[in-house]
Design a protein around this motif. Structure first.
Motif, PDB file in Angstrom:
ATOM      1  N   ASP A 122      45.458  44.485  37.521  1.00 40.64           N
ATOM      2  CA  ASP A 122      44.891  44.786  36.200  1.00 40.64           C
ATOM      3  C   ASP A 122      45.957  45.269  35.239  1.00 40.64           C
ATOM      4  O   ASP A 122      45.980  44.864  34.073  1.00 40.64           O
ATOM      5  CB  ASP A 122      43.802  45.867  36.297  1.00 40.64           C
ATOM      6  N   GLU A 123      46.830  46.165  35.708  1.00 38.45           N
ATOM      7  CA  GLU A 123      47.908  46.689  34.861  1.00 38.45           C
ATOM      8  C   GLU A 123      48.827  45.561  34.392  1.00 38.45           C
ATOM      9  O   GLU A 123      49.190  45.483  33.224  1.00 38.45           O
ATOM     10  CB  GLU A 123      48.732  47.733  35.623  1.00 38.45           C
ATOM     11  N   TRP A 124      49.199  44.673  35.329  1.00 36.98           N
ATOM     12  CA  TRP A 124      50.078  43.552  34.990  1.00 36.98           C
ATOM     13  C   TRP A 124      49.423  42.645  33.951  1.00 36.98           C
ATOM     14  O   TRP A 124      50.029  42.246  32.965  1.00 36.98           O
ATOM     15  CB  TRP A 124      50.428  42.756  36.250  1.00 36.98           C
ATOM     16  N   ARG A 125      48.152  42.344  34.179  1.00 38.86           N
ATOM     17  CA  ARG A 125      47.443  41.468  33.242  1.00 38.86           C
ATOM     18  C   ARG A 125      47.376  42.083  31.849  1.00 38.86           C
ATOM     19  O   ARG A 125      47.573  41.396  30.841  1.00 38.86           O
ATOM     20  CB  ARG A 125      46.032  41.174  33.750  1.00 38.86           C
ATOM     21  N   HIS A 126      47.096  43.367  31.797  1.00 34.77           N
ATOM     22  CA  HIS A 126      47.021  44.029  30.493  1.00 34.77           C
ATOM     23  C   HIS A 126      48.373  43.971  29.777  1.00 34.77           C
ATOM     24  O   HIS A 126      48.454  43.649  28.588  1.00 34.77           O
ATOM     25  CB  HIS A 126      46.557  45.478  30.638  1.00 34.77           C
ATOM     26  N   GLU A 127      49.447  44.273  30.532  1.00 36.98           N
ATOM     27  CA  GLU A 127      50.810  44.193  29.991  1.00 36.98           C
ATOM     28  C   GLU A 127      51.097  42.806  29.413  1.00 36.98           C
ATOM     29  O   GLU A 127      51.624  42.671  28.318  1.00 36.98           O
ATOM     30  CB  GLU A 127      51.781  44.364  31.164  1.00 36.98           C
ATOM     31  N   GLN A 128      50.752  41.783  30.198  1.00 40.21           N
ATOM     32  CA  GLN A 128      50.994  40.404  29.770  1.00 40.21           C
ATOM     33  C   GLN A 128      50.188  40.075  28.508  1.00 40.21           C
ATOM     34  O   GLN A 128      50.682  39.395  27.610  1.00 40.21           O
ATOM     35  CB  GLN A 128      50.622  39.426  30.896  1.00 40.21           C
ATOM     36  N   SER A 129      48.961  40.553  28.452  1.00 41.73           N
ATOM     37  CA  SER A 129      48.113  40.354  27.271  1.00 41.73           C
ATOM     38  C   SER A 129      48.758  40.950  26.034  1.00 41.73           C
ATOM     39  O   SER A 129      48.820  40.325  24.977  1.00 41.73           O
ATOM     40  CB  SER A 129      46.743  41.003  27.471  1.00 41.73           C
ATOM     41  N   VAL A 130      49.251  42.181  26.190  1.00 41.98           N
ATOM     42  CA  VAL A 130      49.876  42.864  25.057  1.00 41.98           C
ATOM     43  C   VAL A 130      51.127  42.111  24.607  1.00 41.98           C
ATOM     44  O   VAL A 130      51.307  41.831  23.409  1.00 41.98           O
ATOM     45  CB  VAL A 130      50.200  44.328  25.416  1.00 41.98           C
ATOM     46  N   LEU A 131      51.989  41.717  25.561  1.00 40.40           N
ATOM     47  CA  LEU A 131      53.216  40.982  25.237  1.00 40.40           C
ATOM     48  C   LEU A 131      52.892  39.682  24.503  1.00 40.40           C
ATOM     49  O   LEU A 131      53.494  39.343  23.484  1.00 40.40           O
ATOM     50  CB  LEU A 131      53.986  40.648  26.524  1.00 40.40           C
ATOM     51  N   ARG A 132      51.944  38.942  25.058  1.00 37.52           N
ATOM     52  CA  ARG A 132      51.563  37.657  24.507  1.00 37.52           C
ATOM     53  C   ARG A 132      51.033  37.805  23.079  1.00 37.52           C
ATOM     54  O   ARG A 132      51.322  36.992  22.204  1.00 37.52           O
ATOM     55  CB  ARG A 132      50.468  37.055  25.392  1.00 37.52           C
ATOM     56  N   THR A 133      50.239  38.851  22.874  1.00 40.37           N
ATOM     57  CA  THR A 133      49.657  39.077  21.555  1.00 40.37           C
ATOM     58  C   THR A 133      50.749  39.442  20.556  1.00 40.37           C
ATOM     59  O   THR A 133      50.762  38.927  19.426  1.00 40.37           O
ATOM     60  CB  THR A 133      48.580  40.180  21.623  1.00 40.37           C
ATOM     61  N   GLN A 134      51.694  40.311  20.967  1.00 32.74           N
ATOM     62  CA  GLN A 134      52.797  40.685  20.068  1.00 32.74           C
ATOM     63  C   GLN A 134      53.626  39.468  19.687  1.00 32.74           C
ATOM     64  O   GLN A 134      54.010  39.289  18.536  1.00 32.74           O
ATOM     65  CB  GLN A 134      53.692  41.730  20.734  1.00 32.74           C
ATOM     66  N   GLU A 135      53.897  38.603  20.685  1.00 30.81           N
ATOM     67  CA  GLU A 135      54.734  37.426  20.458  1.00 30.81           C
ATOM     68  C   GLU A 135      54.052  36.386  19.590  1.00 30.81           C
ATOM     69  O   GLU A 135      54.650  35.824  18.678  1.00 30.81           O
ATOM     70  CB  GLU A 135      55.039  36.756  21.799  1.00 30.81           C
ATOM     71  N   ARG A 136      52.780  36.092  19.947  1.00 27.06           N
ATOM     72  CA  ARG A 136      52.138  34.930  19.337  1.00 27.06           C
ATOM     73  C   ARG A 136      51.251  35.258  18.156  1.00 27.06           C
ATOM     74  O   ARG A 136      51.075  34.431  17.281  1.00 27.06           O
ATOM     75  CB  ARG A 136      51.264  34.216  20.381  1.00 27.06           C
ATOM     76  N   ARG A 137      50.634  36.422  18.192  1.00 28.09           N
ATOM     77  CA  ARG A 137      49.668  36.780  17.144  1.00 28.09           C
ATOM     78  C   ARG A 137      49.874  38.203  16.638  1.00 28.09           C
ATOM     79  O   ARG A 137      48.982  39.042  16.716  1.00 28.09           O
ATOM     80  CB  ARG A 137      48.243  36.596  17.677  1.00 28.09           C
ATOM     81  N   PRO A 138      51.094  38.475  16.087  1.00 27.13           N
ATOM     82  CA  PRO A 138      51.344  39.822  15.552  1.00 27.13           C
ATOM     83  C   PRO A 138      50.388  40.178  14.409  1.00 27.13           C
ATOM     84  O   PRO A 138      50.279  41.344  14.038  1.00 27.13           O
ATOM     85  CB  PRO A 138      52.790  39.733  15.060  1.00 27.13           C
ATOM     86  N   ASP A 139      49.691  39.163  13.869  1.00 26.62           N
ATOM     87  CA  ASP A 139      48.747  39.406  12.766  1.00 26.62           C
ATOM     88  C   ASP A 139      47.437  40.039  13.237  1.00 26.62           C
ATOM     89  O   ASP A 139      46.697  40.595  12.427  1.00 26.62           O
ATOM     90  CB  ASP A 139      48.417  38.091  12.061  1.00 26.62           C
ATOM     91  N   LEU A 140      47.106  39.943  14.537  1.00 26.53           N
ATOM     92  CA  LEU A 140      45.837  40.516  15.018  1.00 26.53           C
ATOM     93  C   LEU A 140      45.899  42.041  14.908  1.00 26.53           C
ATOM     94  O   LEU A 140      46.925  42.634  15.233  1.00 26.53           O
ATOM     95  CB  LEU A 140      45.577  40.127  16.479  1.00 26.53           C
ATOM     96  N   PRO A 141      44.788  42.669  14.461  1.00 25.78           N
ATOM     97  CA  PRO A 141      44.771  44.130  14.401  1.00 25.78           C
ATOM     98  C   PRO A 141      45.037  44.699  15.795  1.00 25.78           C
ATOM     99  O   PRO A 141      44.558  44.126  16.779  1.00 25.78           O
ATOM    100  CB  PRO A 141      43.353  44.469  13.962  1.00 25.78           C
ATOM    101  N   GLU A 142      45.777  45.818  15.854  1.00 24.31           N
ATOM    102  CA  GLU A 142      46.130  46.362  17.168  1.00 24.31           C
ATOM    103  C   GLU A 142      44.900  46.844  17.915  1.00 24.31           C
ATOM    104  O   GLU A 142      44.000  47.429  17.322  1.00 24.31           O
ATOM    105  CB  GLU A 142      47.159  47.470  17.049  1.00 24.31           C
TER     106      GLU A 142
END
Ligand code: 6GU
Length: 225
Positions: free
Chosen positions: A204-224
């Motif tokens: 779960d921790e790894w998946r959450h980390e990956q989600s956050v990384l992916r969102t920062q990289e690909r969709r920095p426009d999404l509200p945090e």
């Protein structure tokens, strides 16, 4: 939930809800989709539903009367929570709007064509206007199909545990993490070790980390989140 769709091109909407998740939703009586031909309601000859615009200019406008009569006829049978007009100048569809609409009982979707519908329909009948993105489609039908799919899969009971919407991209404004299945190694390409470790908390921790990384990289426009 019941979704009625009013359109001049019902043929376009025959396929999309007869497969996979939405098919199952309909079979379980969790979702009803009814597609109506607008031309059936016109008082004008030859099924006419559009005319040239007042003030001049290229392009036809969908007339007020066929749409008013169609909506009122459907309202005799169904009390709609929202009457939604699909239009490129509407509010841009996102997961939050889909979540909201999935909690309603009855929706009527009006598909625009040509230059759009006479403004009086928007003033007097429409409760919400939705666009599916910043590009122009030839009509609202594919947008209505997109909206119906996005809503339909969220109706309680439609998804099972395996397909749960809770882990979708955009729930919590995060993109979904990468996923893998067998084999654990193919041509030397390995599945991340952590996914094979059997420790649900670590995973779960790894998946959450990956989600956050992916969102920062690909969709920095999404509200945090
Ligand atoms: Cl809802 N309709 C049309 N014609 N074009 C669109 C749209 C809707 N959303 C994005 N483009």
């Amino acid at each position: 939930m019941r979704i009625d769709i009013l359109t001049v091109l019902p043929e376009l909407l025959e396929g999309p809800f007869s497969h996979s998740i939405l098919k199952r939703a309909r079979e379980r009586n969790l979702l009803e989709v009814h597609v109506h031909q607008l031309r059936a309601y016109t008082p004008y000859k030859h099924g006419q539903v559009d005319d040239t615009q007042f003030g001049g200019g290229a392009g036809m406008v969908m007339m007020v009367e066929p749409i008013a009569l169609a909506i009122e006829s459907l309202q005799q049978q169904v009390s709609y929570d929202e009457i939604i007009y699909l239009t490129p100048d509407g509010e841009r569809l996102n997961q939050q709007i889909a979540n909201q609409l999935s909690l309603k009982n009855n929706l009527l979707l009006l598909c625009g064509h040509y230059k759009g519908v006479d403004e009086r329909i928007r003033q007097h009948f429409i409760t919400r206007e939705i666009s599916i993105g910043d590009y122009v489609l030839s009509g609202g039908e594919l947008a209505a199909a997109v909206l119906t799919d996005a809503i339909g899969r969220l109706i309680p009971g439609v998804l099972n545990n395996e397909t749960s919407a809770l882990t979708d991209s955009f729930q919590d404004n995060l993109l979904a993490p990468p996923v893998y299945t067998r084999p654990a190694e193919y041509r030397g390409w390995k599945v991340p070790e952590v996914l094979l470790c059997g420790d649900p908390k670590k995973i779960d921790e790894w998946r959450h980390e990956q989600s956050v990384l992916r969102t920062q990289e690909r969709r920095p426009d999404l509200p945090e989140a």
